[in-house]
Design a protein around this motif. Structure first.
Motif, PDB file in Angstrom:
ATOM      1  N   UNK A  76       0.873  -1.175   0.000  1.00 31.90           N
ATOM      2  CA  UNK A  76       0.000   0.000   0.000  1.00 31.90           C
ATOM      3  C   UNK A  76       0.904   1.217   0.000  1.00 31.90           C
ATOM      4  N   UNK A  77       0.881   1.965  -1.082  1.00 32.05           N
ATOM      5  CA  UNK A  77       1.724   3.142  -1.241  1.00 32.05           C
ATOM      6  C   UNK A  77       0.862   4.384  -1.029  1.00 32.05           C
ATOM      7  N   UNK A  78       1.103   5.061   0.091  1.00 37.51           N
ATOM      8  CA  UNK A  78       0.274   6.206   0.469  1.00 37.51           C
ATOM      9  C   UNK A  78       0.759   7.462  -0.253  1.00 37.51           C
TER      10      UNK A  78
ATOM     11  N   UNK B  85      -5.208   4.144   4.891  1.00 35.99           N
ATOM     12  CA  UNK B  85      -4.716   2.770   5.031  1.00 35.99           C
ATOM     13  C   UNK B  85      -5.869   1.783   4.923  1.00 35.99           C
ATOM     14  N   UNK B  86      -6.969   2.077   5.603  1.00 37.16           N
ATOM     15  CA  UNK B  86      -8.134   1.192   5.561  1.00 37.16           C
ATOM     16  C   UNK B  86      -8.641   1.038   4.128  1.00 37.16           C
TER      17      UNK B  86
ATOM     18  N   UNK C 139      -6.350  -1.204   2.225  1.00 37.86           N
ATOM     19  CA  UNK C 139      -6.489  -2.611   2.622  1.00 37.86           C
ATOM     20  C   UNK C 139      -7.603  -3.308   1.849  1.00 37.86           C
ATOM     21  N   UNK C 140      -8.647  -2.566   1.520  1.00 34.24           N
ATOM     22  CA  UNK C 140      -9.772  -3.169   0.807  1.00 34.24           C
ATOM     23  C   UNK C 140      -9.395  -3.613  -0.604  1.00 34.24           C
ATOM     24  N   UNK C 141      -8.299  -3.075  -1.123  1.00 35.92           N
ATOM     25  CA  UNK C 141      -7.876  -3.394  -2.497  1.00 35.92           C
ATOM     26  C   UNK C 141      -6.745  -4.415  -2.541  1.00 35.92           C
ATOM     27  N   UNK C 142      -6.298  -4.888  -1.376  1.00 38.18           N
ATOM     28  CA  UNK C 142      -5.210  -5.864  -1.376  1.00 38.18           C
ATOM     29  C   UNK C 142      -5.727  -7.242  -1.784  1.00 38.18           C
ATOM     30  N   UNK C 143      -4.816  -8.076  -2.247  1.00 43.55           N
ATOM     31  CA  UNK C 143      -5.189  -9.421  -2.697  1.00 43.55           C
ATOM     32  C   UNK C 143      -5.712 -10.252  -1.534  1.00 43.55           C
ATOM     33  N   UNK C 144      -6.727 -11.050  -1.793  1.00 45.60           N
ATOM     34  CA  UNK C 144      -7.348 -11.853  -0.735  1.00 45.60           C
ATOM     35  C   UNK C 144      -6.390 -12.892  -0.174  1.00 45.60           C
TER      36      UNK C 144
ATOM     37  N   UNK D  54     -12.219  -9.650  12.581  1.00 50.80           N
ATOM     38  CA  UNK D  54     -12.417  -9.351  13.999  1.00 50.80           C
ATOM     39  C   UNK D  54     -11.312  -8.458  14.543  1.00 50.80           C
ATOM     40  N   UNK D  55     -10.054  -8.781  14.194  1.00 53.73           N
ATOM     41  CA  UNK D  55      -8.939  -7.980  14.682  1.00 53.73           C
ATOM     42  C   UNK D  55      -8.958  -6.579  14.066  1.00 53.73           C
ATOM     43  N   UNK D  56      -9.281  -6.506  12.785  1.00 55.28           N
ATOM     44  CA  UNK D  56      -9.313  -5.214  12.122  1.00 55.28           C
ATOM     45  C   UNK D  56     -10.365  -4.315  12.750  1.00 55.28           C
ATOM     46  N   UNK D  57     -11.557  -4.855  12.981  1.00 55.49           N
ATOM     47  CA  UNK D  57     -12.615  -4.063  13.616  1.00 55.49           C
ATOM     48  C   UNK D  57     -12.213  -3.644  15.014  1.00 55.49           C
TER      49      UNK D  57
END
Length: 270
Positions: A49-51, A127-128, A131-136, A215-218
Motif C-alpha cells: 500500500x503506497x500512500x 490505510x483502511x 487494505x480493501x484493495x489488497x489481494x485476498x 475481527x482484529x481489524x474491527x
C-alpha cells in the motif's frame, strides 16, 4: 564519499537480517549490515500500500509533494519503481486522488499489479481504504509513504522478513536528539530516556492474518476511535490490540520529504 555512504557508515547501525545474528545495541533490536551483498528472500504474495494522497501543505509548492521532481522524476515514482522490482510483490495499491492517476497511466498499462484506492480524511482512513484493495490471498501487507523515496531494497526486505517471523515489523532508527516532555508547551516537564526512543520510518509490514482478519481489524479501528487517536503510523493500530511489533533497524538516509529544506538533502543522498 557519497552522502548516503557517509551516513550509513557514521550515523547508526545497519539492517536487520533475522537469520544471521543480533545487534548488541539499544533496545535489543536485531541488525546486521548485509556485507555489500543483496539480501536473499523467500518472501512471496506481498501486497504493497503506497500512500500518496497527502496534500503536502508544508512544502508550499504548486502541487502535492509526491509529484515534485527529484533527480528527473516525481518523488512518488522512486518508491513505486523500487517496489515494482522486488520479487514477491503481487499487488501495489496506490492511495491517490483520482485527478492525479492519469500521470501514472504509462506504468499501470504495463503492470497489472498496480491498482488505486481513494485517500481518506486521516492516515488511518487511507490505510483502511488501501487494505480493501489488497489481494485476498496475500501473505504480507507492506505500507509505505510515497514521501520516503530513499528507502532501500535491503531495508524493505529486512522489514518483510521480520514481519514473517514476528507477525508485524516497522522500520526505525535510534533517536539521536535529546527529547523533552512538556505539558503546556512552555516549560520542560522531564527528559525522556533517549536509549528507549526510536524514530519510526516506513515501510511498516504485517502478516495478512494479523491485521486483516475481520475481527482484529474491527477491534483495532474501534479502539483507535474510542480513544480518539489520530494514528500517524500504521503499527499503532496493532499496538492498541495489543500485539508485538518488531523493530527493524533501518538507515538515517530514509528521510521523509516534508518541507522545502528536505529536497536538497534528498538530492545529495541520491
Amino acid at each position: 564519499m557519497a552522502l548516503r555512504s557517509f551516513l550509513r557508515k557514521g550515523s547508526g547501525p545497519g539492517l536487520v537480517v533475522p537469520s544471521v545474528g543480533k545487534w548488541k545495541g539499544r533496545g535489543g533490536a536485531s541488525s546486521l549490515r548485509a556485507s555489500g551483498k543483496k539480501q536473499e528472500s523467500a518472501i512471496d504474495d506481498v501486497s504493497v500500500i503506497l500512500l500518496a494522497g497527502g496534500v503536502g501543505s508544508r512544502m508550499k509548492a504548486d502541487r502535492p509533494k509526491q509529484f515534485l521532481e527529484l533527480e528527473g522524476k516525481p518523488i512518488l515514482r522512486h518508491s513505486l519503481e523500487l517496489f515494482m522490482k522486488i520479487q514477491g510483490v503481487t499487488r501495489i495499491v496506490i492511495v491517490i486522488a483520482p485527478e492525479y492517476r492519469d500521470s501514472l497511466a504509462d506504468v499501470t498499462k504495463k503492470d497489472a499489479r498496480i491498482c488505486f484506492a481513494e485517500p481518506g480524511k486521516e492516515r488511518q482512513d487511507s490505510v483502511f481504504n488501501g487494505l480493501q484493495e489488497t489481494a485476498l490471498d496475500t501473505s504480507l501487507i507492506c505500507i509505505h509513504d510515497a514521501a520516503r523515496p530513499l528507502v532501500t531494497e535491503q531495508e524493505i526486505l529486512s522489514c518483510m522478513n521480520d514481519a514473517l517471523e514476528h507477525g508485524a515489523a516497522v522500520l526505525a532508527v535510534p533517536m539521536k536528539a535529546t527529547v523533552k516532555e512538556s505539558e503546556d508547551g512552555k516549560f520542560v516537564l522531564r527528559t525522556i530516556e533517549r536509549s528507549r526512543l526510536w524514530e519510526i520510518h516506513t515501510p511498516q509490514v504485517r502478516e495478512k492474518e494479523q491485521i486483516i482478519r475481520p475481527a482484529l481489524l474491527r477491534e483495532g479501528f474501534k479502539k483507535v476511535k474510542e480513544l480518539n487517536l489520530a494514528v500517524t503510523d500504521d503499527v499503532s493500530i496493532i499496538e492498541q490490540l495489543p500485539a508485538p511489533v518488531k523493530i527493524t533497524v533501518g538507515e538515517y538516509t530514509n528521510i521523509k520529504i516534508t518541507t522545502p529544506e528536505d529536497m536538497p538533502m534528498a538530492r545529495s543522498i541520491l
